[in-house]
Design an enzyme around this catalytic site. Structure first.
Site, PDB file in Angstrom:
ATOM      1  N   PHE A   1      -8.920   2.787   2.818  1.00 46.03           N
ATOM      2  CA  PHE A   1      -7.819   3.501   3.465  1.00 46.03           C
ATOM      3  C   PHE A   1      -8.000   3.996   5.038  1.00 46.03           C
ATOM      4  O   PHE A   1      -8.978   4.395   5.469  1.00 46.03           O
ATOM      5  CB  PHE A   1      -7.341   4.777   2.703  1.00 46.03           C
ATOM      6  CG  PHE A   1      -5.942   5.326   3.253  1.00 46.03           C
ATOM      7  CD1 PHE A   1      -4.766   4.738   2.636  1.00 46.03           C
ATOM      8  CD2 PHE A   1      -6.058   6.493   4.092  1.00 46.03           C
ATOM      9  CE1 PHE A   1      -3.656   5.409   3.111  1.00 46.03           C
ATOM     10  CE2 PHE A   1      -4.822   6.975   4.579  1.00 46.03           C
ATOM     11  CZ  PHE A   1      -3.591   6.283   4.055  1.00 46.03           C
TER      12      PHE A   1
ATOM     13  N   GLU B   1       4.461  -5.983  11.477  1.00 43.90           N
ATOM     14  CA  GLU B   1       4.168  -4.933  10.424  1.00 43.90           C
ATOM     15  C   GLU B   1       2.659  -4.388  10.578  1.00 43.90           C
ATOM     16  O   GLU B   1       2.050  -4.898  11.605  1.00 43.90           O
ATOM     17  CB  GLU B   1       3.824  -5.679   8.943  1.00 43.90           C
ATOM     18  CG  GLU B   1       5.173  -5.298   8.103  1.00 43.90           C
ATOM     19  CD  GLU B   1       4.922  -3.964   7.464  1.00 43.90           C
ATOM     20  OE1 GLU B   1       4.484  -3.143   8.190  1.00 43.90           O
ATOM     21  OE2 GLU B   1       5.906  -3.821   6.382  1.00 43.90           O
TER      22      GLU B   1
ATOM     23  N   LYS C   1      -5.666  -6.664   4.434  1.00 37.24           N
ATOM     24  CA  LYS C   1      -6.627  -6.603   3.471  1.00 37.24           C
ATOM     25  C   LYS C   1      -6.708  -7.783   2.555  1.00 37.24           C
ATOM     26  O   LYS C   1      -6.083  -7.520   1.360  1.00 37.24           O
ATOM     27  CB  LYS C   1      -6.354  -5.120   2.717  1.00 37.24           C
ATOM     28  CG  LYS C   1      -6.339  -3.823   3.702  1.00 37.24           C
ATOM     29  CD  LYS C   1      -6.132  -2.722   2.523  1.00 37.24           C
ATOM     30  CE  LYS C   1      -6.312  -1.395   3.508  1.00 37.24           C
ATOM     31  NZ  LYS C   1      -5.663  -0.160   2.513  1.00 37.24           N
TER      32      LYS C   1
ATOM     33  N   ASP D   1      -0.327   6.319   9.287  1.00 38.71           N
ATOM     34  CA  ASP D   1      -0.585   7.612   8.892  1.00 38.71           C
ATOM     35  C   ASP D   1      -1.153   7.919   7.643  1.00 38.71           C
ATOM     36  O   ASP D   1      -1.432   7.208   6.635  1.00 38.71           O
ATOM     37  CB  ASP D   1       0.924   8.229   8.700  1.00 38.71           C
ATOM     38  CG  ASP D   1       1.487   7.638   7.272  1.00 38.71           C
ATOM     39  OD1 ASP D   1       1.586   6.539   7.175  1.00 38.71           O
ATOM     40  OD2 ASP D   1       1.858   8.740   6.454  1.00 38.71           O
TER      41      ASP D   1
ATOM     42  N   GLY E   1       5.286   2.623  10.791  1.00 42.34           N
ATOM     43  CA  GLY E   1       3.948   2.274  11.138  1.00 42.34           C
ATOM     44  C   GLY E   1       3.563   1.399  12.243  1.00 42.34           C
ATOM     45  O   GLY E   1       2.641   1.188  12.667  1.00 42.34           O
TER      46      GLY E   1
ATOM     47  N   ASP F   1      -1.060  -4.832   2.626  1.00 39.97           N
ATOM     48  CA  ASP F   1      -2.137  -4.430   1.595  1.00 39.97           C
ATOM     49  C   ASP F   1      -2.093  -5.061   0.171  1.00 39.97           C
ATOM     50  O   ASP F   1      -2.489  -6.396   0.234  1.00 39.97           O
ATOM     51  CB  ASP F   1      -1.834  -3.029   1.165  1.00 39.97           C
ATOM     52  CG  ASP F   1      -2.905  -2.243   0.496  1.00 39.97           C
ATOM     53  OD1 ASP F   1      -3.744  -1.862   1.033  1.00 39.97           O
ATOM     54  OD2 ASP F   1      -2.491  -1.802  -0.651  1.00 39.97           O
TER      55      ASP F   1
HETATM   56  P1  5GP Z   1       1.918  -3.157   0.559  1.00 38.30           P
HETATM   57  O1  5GP Z   1       3.350  -3.137  -0.126  1.00 38.30           O
HETATM   58  O2  5GP Z   1       1.469  -4.377   1.195  1.00 38.30           O
HETATM   59  O3  5GP Z   1       0.998  -2.892  -0.821  1.00 38.30           O
HETATM   60  O4  5GP Z   1       1.552  -2.137   1.415  1.00 38.30           O
HETATM   61  C1  5GP Z   1       2.623  -1.495   2.003  1.00 38.30           C
HETATM   62  C2  5GP Z   1       2.340  -0.217   2.771  1.00 38.30           C
HETATM   63  O5  5GP Z   1       1.343   0.649   2.054  1.00 38.30           O
HETATM   64  C3  5GP Z   1       2.376  -0.552   4.213  1.00 38.30           C
HETATM   65  O6  5GP Z   1       2.982  -0.980   5.000  1.00 38.30           O
HETATM   66  C4  5GP Z   1       1.710   0.783   4.574  1.00 38.30           C
HETATM   67  O7  5GP Z   1       2.688   1.709   4.962  1.00 38.30           O
HETATM   68  C5  5GP Z   1       0.946   1.210   3.354  1.00 38.30           C
HETATM   69  N1  5GP Z   1      -0.578   1.143   3.319  1.00 38.30           N
HETATM   70  C6  5GP Z   1      -1.287   0.187   2.772  1.00 38.30           C
HETATM   71  N2  5GP Z   1      -2.588   0.387   3.312  1.00 38.30           N
HETATM   72  C7  5GP Z   1      -2.683   1.371   3.842  1.00 38.30           C
HETATM   73  C8  5GP Z   1      -4.104   2.096   4.740  1.00 38.30           C
HETATM   74  O8  5GP Z   1      -4.973   1.668   4.569  1.00 38.30           O
HETATM   75  N3  5GP Z   1      -3.381   3.042   5.417  1.00 38.30           N
HETATM   76  C9  5GP Z   1      -2.153   3.436   5.647  1.00 38.30           C
HETATM   77  N4  5GP Z   1      -2.110   4.582   6.403  1.00 38.30           N
HETATM   78  N5  5GP Z   1      -1.099   2.943   4.944  1.00 38.30           N
HETATM   79  C10 5GP Z   1      -1.459   1.879   4.122  1.00 38.30           C
HETATM   80 MG    MG Z   2       4.448  -0.855   7.090  1.00 36.72          MG
END
Ligand code: 5GP
Ligand code: MG
Length: 179
Positions: free
Chosen positions: A155, A102, A134, A162, A48, A106
């Site tokens: 999202f 990164e 976020k 992606d 990403g 999220d």
């Molecule tokens: P976390 O562990 O902080 O919840 O999120 C990790 C991963 O979720 C990010 O590195 C990403 O790959 C995916 N992700 C979270 N939110 C989004 C979003 O809005 N769009 C996309 N494409 N991927 C997301």
């Molecule tokens: Mg990532």
């Protein structure tokens, strides 16, 4: 505003390439100041962050290095739950200033695990740089020093991010349209 369709979903432009680059340049300026003389190692997390890492590095003007890693996540035993593994780190990071690059934070769980894995290798400092944050979704306390932009809980795709592996090549960031 332009609308695009990726597979079964519709997305709408929410952050243009020009706005993104302006914010990325601002983060780079802060890094240039904070990391001066520290020869930081930027660790970009694939897939990403490839576009963000590329643009960010073009605005970084201090001596530095960049390398690419991947976080593999798989189901461990019942007691351990999800197990994460860091792939592709060939550098010795002991005593170095490391800046994680990164695409998006999220819930923050991926970043938390990454920090735990990297901390064991005794870097001098561990810093977080993320294109997107976020704040409304964050579940773990993280000290994010370099966030280019904060966004709502929707999202998004584009600029490296992606939807089902599609859309990483888009120059702008698009938000999912709820239908
Ligand atoms: P976390 O562990 O902080 O919840 O999120 C990790 C991963 O979720 C990010 O590195 C990403 O790959 C995916 N992700 C979270 N939110 C989004 C979003 O809005 N769009 C996309 N494409 N991927 C997301
Ligand atoms: Mg990532």
């Amino acid at each position: 505003m332009s609308r695009i369709k990726i597979k079964d979903k519709t997305f709408e432009t929410s952050i243009t390439e020009a706005e993104i680059l302006e914010k990325v340049e601002r983060v780079a300026a802060k890094l240039n100041k904070d990391m001066e003389g520290k020869n930081p190692l930027f660790l970009a997390v694939l897939n990403g962050s490839f576009m963000y890492a590329s643009d960010l590095m073009k605005f970084v003007t201090i001596p530095c290095e960049i390398s690419f890693v991947r976080v593999a996540s798989y189901d461990g035993t019942e007691s351990s739950g999800k197990v994460a593994e860091l792939l592709g780190l060939n550098e010795d990071i002991e005593g170095r200033e490391v800046v994680i690059v990164e695409d998006i934070v999220d819930t923050g769980n991926t970043m938390k695990r990454m920090l735990e894995m990297l901390r064991k290798k005794n870097p001098a400092g561990l810093h977080i740089s993320t294109l997107l944050l976020k704040p409304g979704k964050l579940q773990v306390p993280l000290d994010i020093e370099y966030a280019a932009m904060e966004i709502p809980n929707d999202f998004i795709v584009g600029y490296g991010l992606d939807y089902d592996q599609q859309g990483r090549n888009l120059r702008d960031i698009y938000t999912l349209v709820q239908e």
